[in-house]
Design a protein around this motif. Structure first.
Motif, PDB file in Angstrom:
ATOM      1  N   ASP A   1       0.716  -1.194  -0.179  1.00 49.28           N
ATOM      2  CA  ASP A   1      -0.046   0.102   0.030  1.00 49.28           C
ATOM      3  C   ASP A   1       1.035   1.066  -0.034  1.00 49.28           C
ATOM      4  O   ASP A   1       2.248   1.089  -0.291  1.00 49.28           O
ATOM      5  N   TYR A   2       0.098   2.444   0.129  1.00 48.64           N
ATOM      6  CA  TYR A   2       0.836   3.721   0.035  1.00 48.64           C
ATOM      7  C   TYR A   2       2.082   3.803   1.043  1.00 48.64           C
ATOM      8  O   TYR A   2       3.150   4.252   0.567  1.00 48.64           O
ATOM      9  N   GLY A   3       1.669   3.633   2.201  1.00 47.01           N
ATOM     10  CA  GLY A   3       2.610   3.906   3.215  1.00 47.01           C
ATOM     11  C   GLY A   3       3.978   2.830   3.124  1.00 47.01           C
ATOM     12  O   GLY A   3       5.056   3.243   3.486  1.00 47.01           O
ATOM     13  N   TYR A   4       3.569   1.957   2.868  1.00 50.33           N
ATOM     14  CA  TYR A   4       4.736   0.654   2.772  1.00 50.33           C
ATOM     15  C   TYR A   4       5.538   0.960   1.644  1.00 50.33           C
ATOM     16  O   TYR A   4       6.753   0.879   1.790  1.00 50.33           O
ATOM     17  N   LEU A   5       5.047   1.381   0.476  1.00 53.47           N
ATOM     18  CA  LEU A   5       5.781   1.891  -0.670  1.00 53.47           C
ATOM     19  C   LEU A   5       6.713   2.604  -0.497  1.00 53.47           C
ATOM     20  O   LEU A   5       7.881   3.004  -0.980  1.00 53.47           O
ATOM     21  N   LYS A   6       6.163   3.966   0.304  1.00 54.89           N
ATOM     22  CA  LYS A   6       6.874   5.140   0.529  1.00 54.89           C
ATOM     23  C   LYS A   6       8.131   4.594   1.344  1.00 54.89           C
ATOM     24  O   LYS A   6       9.157   5.472   1.206  1.00 54.89           O
ATOM     25  N   SER A   7       8.158   3.716   2.212  1.00 51.24           N
ATOM     26  CA  SER A   7       9.155   3.362   3.030  1.00 51.24           C
ATOM     27  C   SER A   7      10.218   2.843   2.062  1.00 51.24           C
ATOM     28  O   SER A   7      11.339   3.070   2.353  1.00 51.24           O
ATOM     29  N   GLY A   8      10.004   2.046   1.101  1.00 52.76           N
ATOM     30  CA  GLY A   8      10.795   1.623   0.207  1.00 52.76           C
ATOM     31  C   GLY A   8      11.314   2.676  -0.588  1.00 52.76           C
ATOM     32  O   GLY A   8      12.804   2.468  -1.147  1.00 52.76           O
ATOM     33  N   CYS A   9      10.727   3.824  -1.104  1.00 52.46           N
ATOM     34  CA  CYS A   9      11.284   4.780  -1.831  1.00 52.46           C
ATOM     35  C   CYS A   9      12.147   5.461  -1.000  1.00 52.46           C
ATOM     36  O   CYS A   9      13.396   5.953  -1.356  1.00 52.46           O
ATOM     37  N   GLU A  10      12.170   5.615   0.197  1.00 49.10           N
ATOM     38  CA  GLU A  10      13.033   6.342   1.231  1.00 49.10           C
ATOM     39  C   GLU A  10      14.456   5.242   1.232  1.00 49.10           C
ATOM     40  O   GLU A  10      15.657   6.041   0.994  1.00 49.10           O
ATOM     41  N   ARG A  11      14.097   4.213   1.039  1.00 43.55           N
ATOM     42  CA  ARG A  11      15.621   3.103   1.165  1.00 43.55           C
ATOM     43  C   ARG A  11      16.020   3.337  -0.249  1.00 43.55           C
ATOM     44  O   ARG A  11      17.438   3.185  -0.279  1.00 43.55           O
ATOM     45  N   ALA A  12      15.308   3.521  -1.428  1.00 44.90           N
ATOM     46  CA  ALA A  12      16.039   3.500  -2.411  1.00 44.90           C
ATOM     47  C   ALA A  12      16.788   4.910  -2.775  1.00 44.90           C
ATOM     48  O   ALA A  12      17.853   4.785  -3.379  1.00 44.90           O
ATOM     49  N   VAL A  13      16.291   6.050  -2.123  1.00 46.18           N
ATOM     50  CA  VAL A  13      17.218   7.277  -2.225  1.00 46.18           C
ATOM     51  C   VAL A  13      18.484   7.153  -1.508  1.00 46.18           C
ATOM     52  O   VAL A  13      19.399   7.563  -1.801  1.00 46.18           O
ATOM     53  N   LEU A  14      18.045   6.691  -0.206  1.00 48.87           N
ATOM     54  CA  LEU A  14      19.098   6.515   0.593  1.00 48.87           C
ATOM     55  C   LEU A  14      20.558   5.735   0.243  1.00 48.87           C
ATOM     56  O   LEU A  14      21.670   5.835   0.224  1.00 48.87           O
ATOM     57  N   GLU A  15      20.079   4.693  -0.657  1.00 53.11           N
ATOM     58  CA  GLU A  15      20.981   3.723  -1.367  1.00 53.11           C
ATOM     59  C   GLU A  15      21.877   4.456  -2.385  1.00 53.11           C
ATOM     60  O   GLU A  15      23.139   4.507  -2.294  1.00 53.11           O
ATOM     61  N   ALA A  16      21.345   5.499  -2.958  1.00 48.88           N
ATOM     62  CA  ALA A  16      21.924   6.404  -4.102  1.00 48.88           C
ATOM     63  C   ALA A  16      22.618   7.530  -3.477  1.00 48.88           C
ATOM     64  O   ALA A  16      23.672   8.057  -3.804  1.00 48.88           O
ATOM     65  N   PHE A  17      22.031   8.110  -2.355  1.00 50.87           N
ATOM     66  CA  PHE A  17      22.470   9.360  -1.608  1.00 50.87           C
ATOM     67  C   PHE A  17      22.758   8.976  -0.125  1.00 50.87           C
ATOM     68  O   PHE A  17      21.972   9.642   0.511  1.00 50.87           O
ATOM     69  N   PRO A  18      23.770   8.115   0.242  1.00 52.11           N
ATOM     70  CA  PRO A  18      23.678   7.628   1.540  1.00 52.11           C
ATOM     71  C   PRO A  18      23.879   8.986   2.627  1.00 52.11           C
ATOM     72  O   PRO A  18      23.358   8.671   3.786  1.00 52.11           O
ATOM     73  N   SER A  19      24.581   9.998   2.259  1.00 52.97           N
ATOM     74  CA  SER A  19      24.973  10.842   3.343  1.00 52.97           C
ATOM     75  C   SER A  19      24.411  12.314   2.725  1.00 52.97           C
ATOM     76  O   SER A  19      24.630  13.437   3.579  1.00 52.97           O
ATOM     77  N   SER A  20      23.455  12.386   1.959  1.00 55.68           N
ATOM     78  CA  SER A  20      23.046  13.755   1.468  1.00 55.68           C
ATOM     79  C   SER A  20      21.607  13.777   1.264  1.00 55.68           C
ATOM     80  O   SER A  20      21.064  14.405   0.342  1.00 55.68           O
ATOM     81  N   THR A  21      20.889  13.064   1.787  1.00 54.58           N
ATOM     82  CA  THR A  21      19.162  12.988   1.530  1.00 54.58           C
ATOM     83  C   THR A  21      18.566  13.411   2.792  1.00 54.58           C
ATOM     84  O   THR A  21      18.856  13.380   3.828  1.00 54.58           O
ATOM     85  N   THR A  22      17.769  14.319   2.428  1.00 58.48           N
ATOM     86  CA  THR A  22      16.716  14.772   3.448  1.00 58.48           C
ATOM     87  C   THR A  22      15.350  13.809   3.143  1.00 58.48           C
ATOM     88  O   THR A  22      14.674  14.211   2.172  1.00 58.48           O
ATOM     89  N   ILE A  23      14.862  13.396   4.307  1.00 58.37           N
ATOM     90  CA  ILE A  23      13.792  12.619   4.100  1.00 58.37           C
ATOM     91  C   ILE A  23      12.599  13.562   4.893  1.00 58.37           C
ATOM     92  O   ILE A  23      12.777  13.795   6.159  1.00 58.37           O
ATOM     93  N   ASN A  24      11.499  13.856   4.075  1.00 62.36           N
ATOM     94  CA  ASN A  24      10.336  14.901   4.799  1.00 62.36           C
ATOM     95  C   ASN A  24       9.125  13.612   4.896  1.00 62.36           C
ATOM     96  O   ASN A  24       8.530  13.408   3.799  1.00 62.36           O
ATOM     97  N   ARG A  25       9.140  13.314   5.902  1.00 53.92           N
ATOM     98  CA  ARG A  25       7.828  12.580   6.570  1.00 53.92           C
ATOM     99  C   ARG A  25       6.768  13.514   6.665  1.00 53.92           C
ATOM    100  O   ARG A  25       6.608  13.892   8.095  1.00 53.92           O
ATOM    101  N   SER A  26       5.834  13.969   5.710  1.00 52.81           N
ATOM    102  CA  SER A  26       4.901  15.039   5.868  1.00 52.81           C
ATOM    103  C   SER A  26       3.728  14.747   6.293  1.00 52.81           C
ATOM    104  O   SER A  26       3.181  13.517   6.274  1.00 52.81           O
ATOM    105  N   GLY A  27       3.086  15.624   7.081  1.00 57.03           N
ATOM    106  CA  GLY A  27       1.869  15.416   7.638  1.00 57.03           C
ATOM    107  C   GLY A  27       0.719  15.671   6.672  1.00 57.03           C
ATOM    108  O   GLY A  27       1.068  15.378   5.322  1.00 57.03           O
ATOM    109  N   LEU A  28      -0.163  16.256   6.932  1.00 63.14           N
ATOM    110  CA  LEU A  28      -1.332  16.612   5.831  1.00 63.14           C
ATOM    111  C   LEU A  28      -1.083  18.287   5.267  1.00 63.14           C
ATOM    112  O   LEU A  28      -1.027  19.113   6.035  1.00 63.14           O
TER     113      LEU A  28
END
Length: 327
Positions: free
Chosen positions: A127-154
């Motif tokens: 589902d939406y939230g589960y896939l978003k967590s995978g997206c975070e990991r995909a970005v961190l693999e490519a940018f391990p030290s220069s990623t800003t993760i914005n876990r946004s509210g509404l």
């Protein structure tokens, strides 16, 4: 500064583009061209980010910051992030509080448990939230030290293509007796897309929950402020959660933002974002601008309406009157 926006024509993306331009940034966007075009001063590229051929529109250019407002599938996000590795100084990924499987049952901090989705997952793997967590990991693999993760509210604001807050503004503006769900003192937490955009342009690497501070907004303040900025004669009749459930009202879709037994839905630690520069404008300013947008454009319909099936369920005036008569 050079900014690449993946997306850039809907609610948050357009706010990022406008805010960056106003701050003197050189802005490039990558979109499919389905929801309008960016302002003329933008270097607008067109391509489907789900394919290598679509990403070719980016050429070999480099940017100081990339803000990804349109990533929902880990395999797709990873494809783009790998293509941009070494060519972007900082990658900002717009995620969601839905990555926390304990939401809304427990309060949220940036260290709360996150779903464990693999970075190569496809669109049908969760589902939406589960896939978003995978997206975070995909970005961190490519940018391990220069990623800003914005876990946004509404997120809300002008050009709201989901029509939650703007639906309430329009309903309050129409005046008369308004069915108000639950309690006036029920906490909520909303963030103007423009405030989020301003923060993302300069936010440091790290993981952040990004929203207004808990306890600073309530359902009552939302509706009363909407009445103030629209100048309506709306009268609010607060209806108990259980009465609405018994009447068969569907939470969130029929009455946007309404969550019976909300638990900790609006309770998240956002201190990290505020410590790194997040500032929230007054609710009255945000709602006045939303009202201006609604008056000029109306609520979104058709292809311009994200999550259209949710919007199709919004409470009609006739059903609202029926519920109020039966109290």
């Amino acid at each position: 500064m050079r900014l690449l926006v993946l997306g850039g024509t809907q609610l948050l993306g357009s706010a990022v583009v406008r805010t960056a331009l106003d701050s003197g940034w050189d802005v490039t966007t990558l979109t499919r061209g389905r929801h309008g075009t960016p302002p003329p001063s933008v270097d607008a590229r067109f391509g489907d980010r789900t394919t290598s051929e679509g990403l070719d529109a980016l050429g070999d250019d480099e940017w100081d910051v990339c803000i990804d407002t349109s990533g929902f599938v880990p395999s797709v996000v990873g494809l783009g992030a790998r293509r941009l590795a070494g060519r972007v100084g900082r990658y900002v990924f717009v995620s969601t509080v839905n990555v926390y499987p304990d939401w809304p049952d427990k309060p949220l901090g940036p260290d709360s448990r996150v779903s464990d989705c693999p970075p190569d997952a496809g669109p049908d793997d969760g589902d939406y939230g589960y896939l978003k967590s995978g997206c975070e990991r995909a970005v961190l693999e490519a940018f391990p030290s220069s990623t800003t993760i914005n876990r946004s509210g509404l997120i809300f604001g002008p050009q709201d293509n989901i029509a939650r807050v703007s639906w309430w503004v329009q309903r309050v503006a129409a005046g008369g007796e308004v069915l108000a769900p639950g309690r006036a003192d029920q906490p909520i937490a909303l963030i103007d897309s423009r405030d989020m955009a301003t923060w993302m342009l300069t936010a440091p690497p790290g993981v952040f929950n990004v929203n207004s501070r808990p306890g600073t907004q309530t359902f009552g303040s939302l509706l009363s402020t909407a009445r103030e900025v629209t100048g309506s004669d709306a009268r609010f009749t607060w209806v108990d959660d259980q009465a609405l459930v018994d009447a068969g009202v569907e939470p969130w879709s029929e009455l946007p933002l309404w969550l019976p037994d909300a638990g900790h839905a609006w309770d998240m630690d956002v201190s990290g974002a505020y410590e790194t520069g997040l500032r929230i404008r007054p609710l009255a300013e945000s709602l006045a601008d939303v009202w201006g947008w609604v008056r000029e454009h109306g609520l979104p319909t058709g292809e311009g309406a994200e999550r259209a099936t949710e919007q199709e369920k919004r409470l009609t005036r006739s059903r609202e009157r029926e519920i109020l008569r039966n109290l």
